[in-house]
Design a protein around this motif. Structure first.
Motif, PDB file in Angstrom:
ATOM      1  N   SER A  68       0.818  -1.216   0.000  1.00 24.69           N
ATOM      2  CA  SER A  68       0.000   0.000   0.000  1.00 24.69           C
ATOM      3  C   SER A  68       0.851   1.265   0.000  1.00 24.69           C
ATOM      4  CB  SER A  68      -0.961   0.009   1.190  1.00 24.69           C
ATOM      5  OG  SER A  68      -0.252  -0.072   2.411  1.00 24.69           O
ATOM      6  N   ILE A  71       1.467   2.625  -3.682  1.00 26.21           N
ATOM      7  CA  ILE A  71       0.421   2.987  -4.646  1.00 26.21           C
ATOM      8  C   ILE A  71       0.068   4.468  -4.538  1.00 26.21           C
ATOM      9  CG2 ILE A  71      -0.491   0.646  -4.765  1.00 26.21           C
ATOM     10  CD1 ILE A  71      -2.837   1.549  -3.043  1.00 26.21           C
ATOM     11  N   ARG A  72      -0.110   5.071  -5.690  1.00 29.21           N
ATOM     12  CA  ARG A  72      -0.563   6.460  -5.813  1.00 29.21           C
ATOM     13  C   ARG A  72      -1.571   6.497  -6.937  1.00 29.21           C
ATOM     14  NH1 ARG A  72       2.455   5.943  -2.292  1.00 29.21           N
ATOM     15  NH2 ARG A  72       4.123   7.205  -1.506  1.00 29.21           N
ATOM     16  N   PRO A  73      -2.750   6.925  -6.749  1.00 26.45           N
ATOM     17  CA  PRO A  73      -3.376   7.308  -5.490  1.00 26.45           C
ATOM     18  C   PRO A  73      -3.717   6.080  -4.652  1.00 26.45           C
ATOM     19  CG  PRO A  73      -4.992   7.417  -7.259  1.00 26.45           C
ATOM     20  CD  PRO A  73      -3.663   7.068  -7.893  1.00 26.45           C
ATOM     21  N   TYR A  74      -4.020   6.333  -3.383  1.00 28.76           N
ATOM     22  CA  TYR A  74      -4.339   5.240  -2.463  1.00 28.76           C
ATOM     23  C   TYR A  74      -5.791   4.811  -2.681  1.00 28.76           C
ATOM     24  CZ  TYR A  74      -4.920   2.537   1.790  1.00 28.76           C
ATOM     25  OH  TYR A  74      -5.186   1.526   2.675  1.00 28.76           O
ATOM     26  N   ASN A  75      -6.008   4.062  -3.749  1.00 25.99           N
ATOM     27  CA  ASN A  75      -7.324   3.520  -4.053  1.00 25.99           C
ATOM     28  C   ASN A  75      -7.141   2.340  -5.021  1.00 25.99           C
ATOM     29  OD1 ASN A  75      -6.914   4.640  -6.631  1.00 25.99           O
ATOM     30  ND2 ASN A  75      -8.107   6.477  -6.155  1.00 25.99           N
ATOM     31  N   LYS A  77      -7.583   2.164  -8.179  1.00 24.32           N
ATOM     32  CA  LYS A  77      -6.866   2.543  -9.403  1.00 24.32           C
ATOM     33  C   LYS A  77      -5.360   2.508  -9.161  1.00 24.32           C
ATOM     34  CE  LYS A  77      -6.088   6.097 -12.897  1.00 24.32           C
ATOM     35  NZ  LYS A  77      -4.790   5.524 -13.149  1.00 24.32           N
ATOM     36  N   GLY A  78      -4.906   3.061  -8.021  1.00 20.28           N
ATOM     37  CA  GLY A  78      -3.487   3.020  -7.690  1.00 20.28           C
ATOM     38  C   GLY A  78      -2.981   1.591  -7.569  1.00 20.28           C
ATOM     39  N   GLU A  79      -3.804   0.727  -6.977  1.00 20.16           N
ATOM     40  CA  GLU A  79      -3.445  -0.686  -6.839  1.00 20.16           C
ATOM     41  C   GLU A  79      -3.287  -1.331  -8.219  1.00 20.16           C
ATOM     42  OE1 GLU A  79      -5.268  -3.531  -3.827  1.00 20.16           O
ATOM     43  OE2 GLU A  79      -6.300  -4.106  -5.680  1.00 20.16           O
ATOM     44  N   ASP A  81      -2.672   0.192 -11.029  1.00 23.14           N
ATOM     45  CA  ASP A  81      -1.500   0.764 -11.698  1.00 23.14           C
ATOM     46  C   ASP A  81      -0.228   0.046 -11.248  1.00 23.14           C
ATOM     47  OD1 ASP A  81      -3.084   2.572 -13.059  1.00 23.14           O
ATOM     48  OD2 ASP A  81      -2.620   4.266 -11.737  1.00 23.14           O
ATOM     49  N   LEU A  82      -0.119  -0.236  -9.944  1.00 22.07           N
ATOM     50  CA  LEU A  82       1.043  -0.972  -9.437  1.00 22.07           C
ATOM     51  C   LEU A  82       1.049  -2.389  -9.989  1.00 22.07           C
ATOM     52  CD1 LEU A  82       3.575  -1.244  -7.734  1.00 22.07           C
ATOM     53  CD2 LEU A  82       2.105  -1.731  -5.749  1.00 22.07           C
ATOM     54  N   CYS A 134       8.444   3.646  -7.563  1.00 22.38           N
ATOM     55  CA  CYS A 134       7.259   4.086  -6.808  1.00 22.38           C
ATOM     56  C   CYS A 134       7.595   4.972  -5.623  1.00 22.38           C
ATOM     57  CB  CYS A 134       6.475   2.873  -6.305  1.00 22.38           C
ATOM     58  SG  CYS A 134       5.809   1.864  -7.624  1.00 22.38           S
TER      59      CYS A 134
END
Length: 138
Positions: A68, A71-75, A77-79, A81-82, A134
């Protein structure tokens, strides 16, 4: 699927014989349990060195890793993307927690049982390359 690709009778007899051999089953189970423990310890230790924590486990074929902080943003979508970076940059396929109904973004299920001991450093190095991309600029 067995209707279309049934297991042959000789194979069924061989498997039945193996599963009926309690000495073999006990030995196999102990060997497999030890192998899983070694792989788990190596994988989790490698992630720990990268600053990635994992839930403590007493057995299984995978571990839950908390990424966690990466990830950016913390949601979700960020997850995702990672996950995309891990898949396309590191060339490793982990399962994002959102695919397993995890309510906190950034958790990933990492299966380590398909690896050999020699593979662990390679996988950890690939993850390290993604971790470095990251990190927040200081």
């Amino acid at each position: 699927m067995t209707r279309f690709t049934s297991v042959s009778a000789p194979t069924q007899r061989l498997v039945t014989s193996m599963l009926s051999d309690t000495t073999y089953i006990k030995s196999y189970t102990e060997r497999n349990r030890e192998r899983l423990r070694v792989m788990y310890d190596l994988f989790v230790e490698g992630l720990k060195e990268l600053g990635i924590g994992c839930t403590k486990s007493s057995g299984g074929l995978y571990c839950w890793c908390d990424m966690s902080g990466l990830i950016r943003p913390y949601n979700e979508k960020g997850e995702l993307d990672l996950w995309d970076k891990l898949l396309n940059v590191a060339k490793i396929n982990v399962t994002p927690g959102s695919s397993c109904h995890c309510i906190e973004p950034g958790w990933f299920r990492c299966c380590f049982t398909t690896l050999d001991e020699d593979d662990i450093p390679v996988v950890i190095e690939r993850i390290r390359l993604v971790v470095e991309t990251c990190k927040s600029p200081s």
